[in-house]
Design a protein around this motif. Sequence first.
Motif, PDB file in Angstrom:
ATOM      1  N   ASN A 653     -77.408 -31.776   9.717  1.00  0.00           N
ATOM      2  CA  ASN A 653     -78.003 -30.549   9.764  1.00  0.00           C
ATOM      3  C   ASN A 653     -77.871 -30.010  11.262  1.00  0.00           C
ATOM      4  OD1 ASN A 653     -80.268 -28.598  10.314  1.00  0.00           O
ATOM      5  ND2 ASN A 653     -80.024 -28.586   8.068  1.00  0.00           N
ATOM      6  N   PRO A 654     -77.414 -28.689  10.984  1.00  0.00           N
ATOM      7  CA  PRO A 654     -76.776 -28.133  12.533  1.00  0.00           C
ATOM      8  C   PRO A 654     -78.270 -28.086  13.425  1.00  0.00           C
ATOM      9  CG  PRO A 654     -76.009 -26.615  10.816  1.00  0.00           C
ATOM     10  CD  PRO A 654     -76.744 -27.714  10.042  1.00  0.00           C
ATOM     11  N   LEU A 655     -79.410 -27.980  12.904  1.00  0.00           N
ATOM     12  CA  LEU A 655     -80.560 -27.911  13.868  1.00  0.00           C
ATOM     13  C   LEU A 655     -80.735 -29.399  14.289  1.00  0.00           C
ATOM     14  CD1 LEU A 655     -82.982 -26.510  15.231  1.00  0.00           C
ATOM     15  CD2 LEU A 655     -84.139 -27.102  13.056  1.00  0.00           C
ATOM     16  N   VAL A 656     -80.522 -30.338  13.487  1.00  0.00           N
ATOM     17  CA  VAL A 656     -80.935 -31.668  14.068  1.00  0.00           C
ATOM     18  C   VAL A 656     -79.745 -32.154  14.802  1.00  0.00           C
ATOM     19  CG1 VAL A 656     -80.746 -34.275  13.010  1.00  0.00           C
ATOM     20  CG2 VAL A 656     -81.758 -32.513  11.681  1.00  0.00           C
ATOM     21  N   ARG A 657     -78.358 -31.729  14.511  1.00  0.00           N
ATOM     22  CA  ARG A 657     -77.589 -32.045  15.628  1.00  0.00           C
ATOM     23  C   ARG A 657     -77.287 -31.552  16.792  1.00  0.00           C
ATOM     24  NH1 ARG A 657     -71.816 -30.989  12.739  1.00  0.00           N
ATOM     25  NH2 ARG A 657     -71.110 -32.152  14.864  1.00  0.00           N
ATOM     26  N   ALA A 658     -78.094 -30.204  16.913  1.00  0.00           N
ATOM     27  CA  ALA A 658     -78.345 -29.526  17.912  1.00  0.00           C
ATOM     28  C   ALA A 658     -79.477 -29.974  18.975  1.00  0.00           C
ATOM     29  CB  ALA A 658     -78.458 -27.882  17.794  1.00  0.00           C
ATOM     30  N   SER A 659     -80.435 -30.874  18.175  1.00  0.00           N
ATOM     31  CA  SER A 659     -81.616 -31.706  18.959  1.00  0.00           C
ATOM     32  C   SER A 659     -81.246 -32.609  19.622  1.00  0.00           C
ATOM     33  CB  SER A 659     -82.639 -31.656  17.888  1.00  0.00           C
ATOM     34  OG  SER A 659     -82.977 -30.661  17.422  1.00  0.00           O
ATOM     35  N   SER A 660     -80.065 -33.341  19.972  1.00  0.00           N
ATOM     36  CA  SER A 660     -79.600 -34.693  20.490  1.00  0.00           C
ATOM     37  C   SER A 660     -80.191 -35.529  19.656  1.00  0.00           C
ATOM     38  CB  SER A 660     -80.019 -34.428  21.953  1.00  0.00           C
ATOM     39  OG  SER A 660     -79.509 -33.430  22.643  1.00  0.00           O
ATOM     40  N   ARG A 661     -79.756 -35.962  18.696  1.00  0.00           N
ATOM     41  CA  ARG A 661     -80.230 -36.969  17.580  1.00  0.00           C
ATOM     42  C   ARG A 661     -80.492 -38.294  18.445  1.00  0.00           C
ATOM     43  NH1 ARG A 661     -75.757 -36.464  13.413  1.00  0.00           N
ATOM     44  NH2 ARG A 661     -74.558 -36.683  15.258  1.00  0.00           N
ATOM     45  N   GLU A 662     -79.813 -38.750  19.278  1.00  0.00           N
ATOM     46  CA  GLU A 662     -79.891 -39.974  19.942  1.00  0.00           C
ATOM     47  C   GLU A 662     -81.171 -40.017  20.765  1.00  0.00           C
ATOM     48  OE1 GLU A 662     -77.114 -38.397  19.987  1.00  0.00           O
ATOM     49  OE2 GLU A 662     -75.925 -39.545  18.706  1.00  0.00           O
ATOM     50  N   LEU A 663     -81.419 -39.014  21.490  1.00  0.00           N
ATOM     51  CA  LEU A 663     -82.641 -38.926  22.341  1.00  0.00           C
ATOM     52  C   LEU A 663     -83.993 -38.725  21.391  1.00  0.00           C
ATOM     53  CD1 LEU A 663     -81.518 -36.875  25.161  1.00  0.00           C
ATOM     54  CD2 LEU A 663     -81.468 -39.241  25.020  1.00  0.00           C
ATOM     55  N   VAL A 664     -83.589 -38.152  20.289  1.00  0.00           N
ATOM     56  CA  VAL A 664     -84.763 -37.951  19.452  1.00  0.00           C
ATOM     57  C   VAL A 664     -85.437 -39.235  19.007  1.00  0.00           C
ATOM     58  CG1 VAL A 664     -85.670 -36.968  17.234  1.00  0.00           C
ATOM     59  CG2 VAL A 664     -84.294 -35.602  18.883  1.00  0.00           C
ATOM     60  N   MET A 665     -84.271 -40.213  18.587  1.00  0.00           N
ATOM     61  CA  MET A 665     -84.495 -41.339  18.065  1.00  0.00           C
ATOM     62  C   MET A 665     -85.410 -42.393  19.187  1.00  0.00           C
ATOM     63  SD  MET A 665     -84.043 -41.606  14.867  1.00  0.00           S
ATOM     64  CE  MET A 665     -83.332 -40.545  13.691  1.00  0.00           C
ATOM     65  N   ILE A 666     -84.924 -42.082  20.513  1.00  0.00           N
ATOM     66  CA  ILE A 666     -85.703 -42.670  21.395  1.00  0.00           C
ATOM     67  C   ILE A 666     -87.080 -42.407  21.783  1.00  0.00           C
ATOM     68  CG2 ILE A 666     -85.871 -42.891  24.007  1.00  0.00           C
ATOM     69  CD1 ILE A 666     -82.881 -43.057  24.043  1.00  0.00           C
ATOM     70  N   ASN A 667     -87.298 -41.106  21.309  1.00  0.00           N
ATOM     71  CA  ASN A 667     -88.697 -40.470  21.227  1.00  0.00           C
ATOM     72  C   ASN A 667     -89.571 -41.291  19.982  1.00  0.00           C
ATOM     73  OD1 ASN A 667     -87.404 -37.997  22.771  1.00  0.00           O
ATOM     74  ND2 ASN A 667     -89.872 -37.974  22.948  1.00  0.00           N
ATOM     75  N   PHE A 668     -88.870 -41.265  19.117  1.00  0.00           N
ATOM     76  CA  PHE A 668     -89.469 -42.144  17.784  1.00  0.00           C
ATOM     77  C   PHE A 668     -89.706 -43.507  18.132  1.00  0.00           C
ATOM     78  CE2 PHE A 668     -87.385 -38.558  14.828  1.00  0.00           C
ATOM     79  CZ  PHE A 668     -88.254 -37.788  14.948  1.00  0.00           C
ATOM     80  N   PHE A 669     -89.035 -44.257  18.614  1.00  0.00           N
ATOM     81  CA  PHE A 669     -88.987 -45.458  19.177  1.00  0.00           C
ATOM     82  C   PHE A 669     -90.202 -45.741  20.192  1.00  0.00           C
ATOM     83  CE2 PHE A 669     -87.888 -49.246  22.128  1.00  0.00           C
ATOM     84  CZ  PHE A 669     -88.011 -50.215  20.980  1.00  0.00           C
ATOM     85  N   THR A 670     -90.315 -44.897  21.243  1.00  0.00           N
ATOM     86  CA  THR A 670     -91.684 -44.873  21.992  1.00  0.00           C
ATOM     87  C   THR A 670     -92.799 -44.732  21.309  1.00  0.00           C
ATOM     88  OG1 THR A 670     -91.196 -42.319  22.275  1.00  0.00           O
ATOM     89  CG2 THR A 670     -90.024 -44.284  23.763  1.00  0.00           C
TER      90      THR A 670
END
Length: 946
Positions: A653-670
């Motif tokens: 999704n454009p919004l998900v892609r625009a949110s830096s998906r890799e860094l978001v996953m790091i957030n979820f991991f923390t």
Amino acid sequence: MTVLPLGVPVAYCCLVGMVVLLALQSHRHSATSLFVLPRTSPLDTLFGPCTPAQEDTDFCRNRSYDITIGGFFPLHEWNYTAEACSSTFLPDTGFQRLEAARWALEKFRGDMDLGYDLRDTCSKEIYTRDSALDFVSYTAACQFRANPVTFGIGAVSSRITVDYASLLGVFRVPVIGYAATSPVMNWTEDSDQLRFQRYYRTVPSDYFQLQAISDLIESFQWTFVTFVYAKDTYGLNAREWIMDRFTLPITNMTQNTTENAPDKNNKTTSICLAAEFPIDYLNGGEVMDTDIIVALKGLRQGLVDNATVVILFAQPLVVSRFLDLAEEQLSFEDIQRRIWIAPDAWAANMPLLVNRSDAFLDRIIGFQPYIGRATEFEQHLRNTPLGDFPSGYRRAWYASYFNYLFPDGSYTNDTTAGDSPRFHVDPKVSFVIQGLEFGLQALRDVLLKRCKNNLKTCDQRLEMMYANEEEELDLHMKKSIFRTILNNRTYRPDPFNTRTFTPTHGSRYEYAFYQYRSLDGRGKFVRTGSWYSDYARPLQVTDPEFRSYFNNVTSMCTSPCPKGTYTDSLAKYDLTCCWNCVPCLGFTISKGTGCVRCPADQRPDASHSSCVSLEEEYPHWNVDLGLAMVSISGFNFLSTTLLVIIYICKWNNPLVRASSRELVMINFFTFYLSCAGVAPYVLQPTFITCFIRRVSESVPPLMSAASVFVKTNRIERVFGRRPGQQRPSMISPCWLLAFVLLITLVMVVIVGGFFFGDPPGTVEFVLEPNVRLLLLCRQTLSATIIVPIVFIMIMAGLGIRSAIQTRHLPENFNEAGYVVLAMAVTIMAWITYLAVYNNFITLKTILPGLFVSISNSIHILILFIPKVFVLFADLKRNTRKNNFGGSSSVDGRFERSNTRSSIRLPPPGEEDEPRPGEEARSRNKTKSATSQQYQKNLDQSSQFNF
């Protein structure tokens, strides 16, 4: 033959006169009563000097034999009213012992030319002393007596034996005592009691008997006793021993002088003396009833009533009157609840006890010295029919004895003593036999030495006169060792203890204690145990019923204080005897004579008798803030899981892609790490849980703040370029992840350094003394807490700074407000944590986990919930145009944006519509140039899924 010098008889007469004068002064009798005896007894002629008609009789042969043995036995009581010997016959303590002496003399005489003169004491000192003058070498008129006694035996009571042994000792005549136990006659080689230096005895001193009584009392844990004694030699010496070893009432101790006051720190027993009651004699020798009545009343008064054990230390005459008045003055319950301790003077005196009530007899514990049973003599006494005895006075004695055994007169000449239920052998007959064994063996050894082993041709009388002159018999007795038939053991006189006969091996002295019981329709004393003077465990109970019978008896001043109380002094008694029980309250326990407070980390147990450690407190998941922390952590876990699912489903999704998906996953991991890190906060602190706490409260929050900072910094660098500026480097997803990991590594190094300087562990903290004890994770250095949190706040501050720099970006791409709000709230939360952590110790155990959970919730609510809303609820903004500055159709073509804040990007080949006026044209021209530059930057960065 040597001739005695003339001065010797004169000196002896002077010594006799001095002894007589001293005796008169001590007993307050007139001089005429000493020599002129009122012989009113019908049997008095049997005990005086032998007449020619009595020379061939069994009991009086001192005129026709070379050697004479003298002895005294209490056959009758004294009549204090008539001042004469009464007709009251004493069958056990008198007749049996006299018969034992006659039997032993006949058995052990052998070929010695031996006679004996056995007399009645009439239970009176003056009577005995007057008769004893017939035993010595000179008469009262200083005339030489041709045939004095070689040695004497007797008497029964200590008060009589003292006079008897003293008198014969002046004339160098050895005396062997078989019943006198008074320590007054204690004599050793270094003693100044010269009048007893030729006194031997077969029974040990009363000191051993009192020790045996004391050990028995202590074995039953009876600690409070009453002492009743007669004011004579027998009782006064027992009192002296009691005063030295029992703990006395304070009033008794203050009455003693400084020199004689007993030291209570040197007491050898745990027994306390409740009271002492002396019983005196009248001038005539009768017992004072007033003293007995005072004693009986005192037994029932105050705390003395708790002393159920009564030691009655007196002669049978006193005890008889005491028991008579006790049955009148005391109730059945008062008698039955007490234990009456009977010493050897009356413990086995069956005539004294035969008509007493069972209330007395069942509660008597008697003591007797013991060396063995005179079995052979017992058979003689038990089985000899009355008709087998010759006529004359000896048969009259047996007649008196049988009158006692058969009060109804139901006996004939064929009747034996053993047929009577009253038949009882006096334990002291063994000591009579042992004493005569010793004396006759020593006498025989001296005669054999002097007669050169030929007694038949030797003048035994003459040789014994030489032996007595040279004190050869006494010297031989001192060193004599003999074997008795009673127990087949060898004995010798103990030179260190009054020359008491002591076995050469085994225990020195033995006492047997008895209990009265009714067996087969007849009452008798049953031996229940023994006491040995030299054993490690001197007291040995052989009858199992004995302890069970007396175990329910208590004799103590006050009951032991219950747990949690201490003893306080009471009335006139020493604290070791009587006390008040004072409870310990609050956080104190009983210790010694007071209460002491438990240490701060302990509390009293339920009984206030000991301190127990406080239960360590730590947060639980369902208590106070623990429930809030677990609830917030649960919300974070569910929210994170939902966000992960949404982002995976909308991955392109454009919004998900625009949110830096890799860094978001790091957030979820923390977020997951923080949720897992909550568990140690609701578990008991240990090294492992404290280690995990330090990691969970520093590393995951830092990774979350670092990912936000790296993301906002990238946006700032991409969209913050000026026209003509070169494209920024290191903005790919790999570089972003590397930056986050590098920042995390710095935090790991910081935390690891503190692990060595301040290793994790646990520490107890007293929150409220004696009430609450917290178990905390140890963090000695403040920097261990402050440095990681400051580092997290720096990362959050840098994220705020980058977000502010991107605040002018198009609205669809502008997360600056959310980032600033999230990071600002995070910084405020950690500042609040530091303030609360240092001021509220109770919150230290759970605050870190709680604030980490709150920080994660803030990030979820502020940074991710709005995006989820756009993904599902605001579909107009969820397009490439709205996310990259223009609208796009389904096939991806860009269209113009009509929003207020959007920058219009014209499609390739088209121009902007003309505006009226020059100013409008100029403004459109400038704006078109800016839009073209922004579109160029956008096209360059769109390849990174920005």
